[in-house]
Design an enzyme around this catalytic site. Structure first.
Site, PDB file in Angstrom:
ATOM      1  N   ASP A  10      32.482  43.862  35.245  1.00 50.91           N
ATOM      2  CA  ASP A  10      31.049  43.914  35.548  1.00 50.91           C
ATOM      3  C   ASP A  10      30.508  45.221  34.952  1.00 50.91           C
ATOM      4  O   ASP A  10      31.215  45.920  34.207  1.00 50.91           O
ATOM      5  CB  ASP A  10      30.784  43.766  37.054  1.00 50.91           C
ATOM      6  N   HIS A  11      29.262  45.543  35.285  1.00 49.86           N
ATOM      7  CA  HIS A  11      28.646  46.747  34.709  1.00 49.86           C
ATOM      8  C   HIS A  11      29.436  48.013  35.041  1.00 49.86           C
ATOM      9  O   HIS A  11      29.552  48.905  34.212  1.00 49.86           O
ATOM     10  CB  HIS A  11      27.196  46.873  35.201  1.00 49.86           C
ATOM     11  N   CYS A  67      36.202  46.134  37.864  1.00 55.81           N
ATOM     12  CA  CYS A  67      34.894  46.357  38.483  1.00 55.81           C
ATOM     13  C   CYS A  67      34.923  47.782  39.045  1.00 55.81           C
ATOM     14  O   CYS A  67      35.796  48.571  38.660  1.00 55.81           O
ATOM     15  CB  CYS A  67      34.573  45.299  39.542  1.00 55.81           C
ATOM     16  N   GLY A  68      33.989  48.125  39.913  1.00 58.05           N
ATOM     17  CA  GLY A  68      33.956  49.503  40.392  1.00 58.05           C
ATOM     18  C   GLY A  68      35.200  49.860  41.183  1.00 58.05           C
ATOM     19  O   GLY A  68      35.849  50.877  40.943  1.00 58.05           O
ATOM     20  N   HIS A 100      58.268  41.542  40.719  1.00 55.73           N
ATOM     21  CA  HIS A 100      58.449  40.774  41.951  1.00 55.73           C
ATOM     22  C   HIS A 100      57.465  39.629  42.099  1.00 55.73           C
ATOM     23  O   HIS A 100      57.791  38.614  42.701  1.00 55.73           O
ATOM     24  CB  HIS A 100      58.306  41.689  43.175  1.00 55.73           C
ATOM     25  N   ARG A 111      35.975  53.080  39.270  1.00 55.71           N
ATOM     26  CA  ARG A 111      35.526  54.244  40.044  1.00 55.71           C
ATOM     27  C   ARG A 111      36.674  54.863  40.834  1.00 55.71           C
ATOM     28  O   ARG A 111      36.459  55.782  41.624  1.00 55.71           O
ATOM     29  CB  ARG A 111      34.394  53.825  40.995  1.00 55.71           C
ATOM     30  N   ARG A 134      65.592  35.849  43.227  1.00 63.60           N
ATOM     31  CA  ARG A 134      65.063  35.615  44.575  1.00 63.60           C
ATOM     32  C   ARG A 134      63.534  35.596  44.592  1.00 63.60           C
ATOM     33  O   ARG A 134      62.912  34.984  45.470  1.00 63.60           O
ATOM     34  CB  ARG A 134      65.603  36.670  45.543  1.00 63.60           C
TER      35      ARG A 134
HETATM   36  C1  RB5 Z   1      29.233  47.170  41.904  1.00 69.06           C
HETATM   37  O1  RB5 Z   1      28.415  48.154  42.430  1.00 69.06           O
HETATM   38  C2  RB5 Z   1      30.491  47.037  42.751  1.00 69.06           C
HETATM   39  O2  RB5 Z   1      30.200  46.500  43.991  1.00 69.06           O
HETATM   40  C3  RB5 Z   1      31.528  46.206  42.031  1.00 69.06           C
HETATM   41  O3  RB5 Z   1      31.782  46.767  40.803  1.00 69.06           O
HETATM   42  C4  RB5 Z   1      32.882  46.074  42.701  1.00 69.06           C
HETATM   43  O4  RB5 Z   1      33.381  47.332  43.062  1.00 69.06           O
HETATM   44  C5  RB5 Z   1      32.993  45.068  43.768  1.00 69.06           C
HETATM   45  O5  RB5 Z   1      34.073  44.840  44.334  1.00 69.06           O
END
Ligand code: RB5
Length: 149
Positions: A10-11, A67-68, A100, A111, A134
């Site tokens: 995502d962004h 994602c973040g 595993h 982030r 296993r």
């Molecule tokens: C976007 O702000 C954030 O919510 C998304 O990137 C992610 O971390 C969601 O799980």
């Protein structure tokens, strides 16, 4: 599995996705980028998690979702039967997710994790094979016990 790695973000994950893609390109690995294509335009991670999951299943490849936090991507991806998505923030998790759990999708939180660690986690994930033995039985159980009635 094919050698292809399907990418999605995502962004919040976009800049790290681009870094990972360039890293994979320099390693000579084949990638398929399913977006997003901007850090400026806010978008919804479930679209990308779903697209990458479906593609990984279709080509029996591997996926990278960013994602973040990595949390949303991993939650959505793991709803697809046959996807074993691992949210990893260190090399140990990446290694055992392959050995595993035969993870086929790596999720990371842009982030949470820095550039160098992210690339090292990615390399570890791609270079580690499933141990089988296993663990194979446990994977079969995993699918069997989570099938919706
Ligand atoms: C976007 O702000 C954030 O919510 C998304 O990137 C992610 O971390 C969601 O799980």
């Amino acid at each position: 599995m094919t050698g292809k790695i399907v990418l999605g973000a995502d962004h919040a994950g976009f800049p790290l996705k681009q870094i990972c893609q360039e890293h994979l390109r320099l390693l000579g690995l084949q990638t398929e980028d399913l977006g997003t294509d901007s850090a400026e335009v806010s978008c919804d991670y479930p679209w990308f998690a779903a697209k990458v999951s479906e593609r990984v299943l279709a080509i029996n490849g591997r996926g990278l979702l960013i994602c973040g936090s990595g949390l949303g991507m991993s939650m959505v991806a793991n709803r697809f039967s046959g996807i074993r998505a691992a949210l990893c923030g260190n090399e140990f998790s990446a290694r055992v997710s392959r050995q595993h759990n035969d993870a086929n999708v790596l999720c990371m939180g842009a982030r949470v994790i820095g550039r160098d660690l992210a690339l090292s986690v990615l390399d570890t994930f791609l270079q580690t094979e499933f141990d089988g033995g296993r663990h194979q039985k446990r994977l079969a159980l995993f699918e069997e016990r989570t099938r919706n009635q």
